[in-house]
Every structure is written in C-alpha cells, then in structure tokens.
Design a protein around this motif. Sequence first.
Motif, PDB file in Angstrom:
ATOM      1  N   ALA A  51       0.846  -1.132   0.051  1.00 56.65           N
ATOM      2  CA  ALA A  51       0.021   0.160  -0.216  1.00 56.65           C
ATOM      3  C   ALA A  51       0.977   1.127   0.014  1.00 56.65           C
ATOM      4  O   ALA A  51       2.005   1.312   0.380  1.00 56.65           O
ATOM      5  N   THR A  52       0.332   2.485  -0.516  1.00 63.27           N
ATOM      6  CA  THR A  52       1.017   3.454  -0.612  1.00 63.27           C
ATOM      7  C   THR A  52       0.717   4.165   0.878  1.00 63.27           C
ATOM      8  O   THR A  52      -0.304   4.318   1.513  1.00 63.27           O
ATOM      9  N   ASN A  55      -2.270   6.891   2.584  1.00 66.35           N
ATOM     10  CA  ASN A  55      -3.266   6.679   1.882  1.00 66.35           C
ATOM     11  C   ASN A  55      -4.270   6.099   3.006  1.00 66.35           C
ATOM     12  O   ASN A  55      -4.042   5.643   4.031  1.00 66.35           O
ATOM     13  N   PRO A 117       2.035   8.982   6.016  1.00 68.06           N
ATOM     14  CA  PRO A 117       3.210   9.288   4.930  1.00 68.06           C
ATOM     15  C   PRO A 117       4.546   8.826   5.189  1.00 68.06           C
ATOM     16  O   PRO A 117       5.357   8.172   4.498  1.00 68.06           O
ATOM     17  N   ALA A 120       6.393   5.134   4.777  1.00 65.56           N
ATOM     18  CA  ALA A 120       6.903   4.627   3.363  1.00 65.56           C
ATOM     19  C   ALA A 120       8.195   3.830   3.784  1.00 65.56           C
ATOM     20  O   ALA A 120       8.894   4.224   4.611  1.00 65.56           O
ATOM     21  N   PHE A 142       4.659  -0.942   3.183  1.00 68.81           N
ATOM     22  CA  PHE A 142       4.347   0.469   2.721  1.00 68.81           C
ATOM     23  C   PHE A 142       5.325   1.125   1.737  1.00 68.81           C
ATOM     24  O   PHE A 142       6.434   0.898   2.029  1.00 68.81           O
ATOM     25  N   TYR A 143       5.104   1.894   0.608  1.00 72.86           N
ATOM     26  CA  TYR A 143       5.815   2.333  -0.019  1.00 72.86           C
ATOM     27  C   TYR A 143       5.246   4.000  -0.273  1.00 72.86           C
ATOM     28  O   TYR A 143       4.233   4.284   0.088  1.00 72.86           O
ATOM     29  N   GLN A 144       6.115   4.868  -1.105  1.00 72.14           N
ATOM     30  CA  GLN A 144       5.645   6.066  -1.302  1.00 72.14           C
ATOM     31  C   GLN A 144       4.774   6.228  -2.538  1.00 72.14           C
ATOM     32  O   GLN A 144       4.838   5.650  -3.243  1.00 72.14           O
TER      33      GLN A 144
END
Length: 144
Positions: A51-52, A55, A117, A120, A142-144
Amino acid sequence: APTFQVGTTTVNVTAIDSNGNIATATFTVTVRYNFVGFGGRVQNAPASNFATAGNTIPITFGLNGDRGLNIFAPGSPSSQQVNCSTSVPIGASSPAASSPALTFYGGQYTYYWTTDPSWAGTCRVFSLTLSDGTTRVLNFSFYQ
C-alpha cells in the motif's frame, strides 16, 4: 433457556438433592462472532499487502450479519511496525486512525484505516481485536 452476550461468561450452578446434599460447580460459556474473513482489496495473513503510505485503506470484513457498530475491544483496531524481513515487532502498537468511523453496508463492515506518510519503506501489522476476544491480523508493506 439463558442467553449469553458475545464474550466469555462465568456460570455458577448449585444443585440440591432430595436429601439436602448440595453441590456447586462453575463453568464458562464463550460466545464468538462468526468472522467470515477479510474481503475487498486486502489479502489475509500470512500474505503481505502492498500500500501507499499516507493513503486510507478500506479494511472490509464480515461477521455473518449486522452485529452493531460496538464490536471492537478497547484499543482496537491497532497497528505496529514490524521488521520487514523477520516480522519482529518494533516499538509499541498504536491505535489505528479511521475516518470515517466503522460502517456496515451490504453485509460487510468497513474500517477506513488512515495510514501515515512517514510509514513509507516500513512494514506494519494491522490488528483487529473484537469484543469476543478474538484477534485478526493483516500484514502491510508501505511504499511512497
């Protein structure tokens, strides 16, 4: 016949026979929700969900019907950072922020998990503990 609320109830019973002999006993009754799994776009553990960070993730699940909106144990849901390779917890768990609150529609509950955020490049375990004492988890990277 007695009915029991969701969770664990201790029952004390006493019996007296015709001679006046008394016997007592204690037992517990545990009533659990019928958790039918997570649905939607998330994969159940042990799979990892990607997931980003930053979000909102809709976490959908079923309990085989509408059980009301007061189904979470105190402090739940929560999340905790884990090592992405070993799944060893890092730091303490924290309440999982949600906006809007828990909803029920079309036979499914949805909890809108608001992620940060700054997550990430990290991994987290999302834990959902129900008022019946059971805990269900989802793994996230998690990624950006």
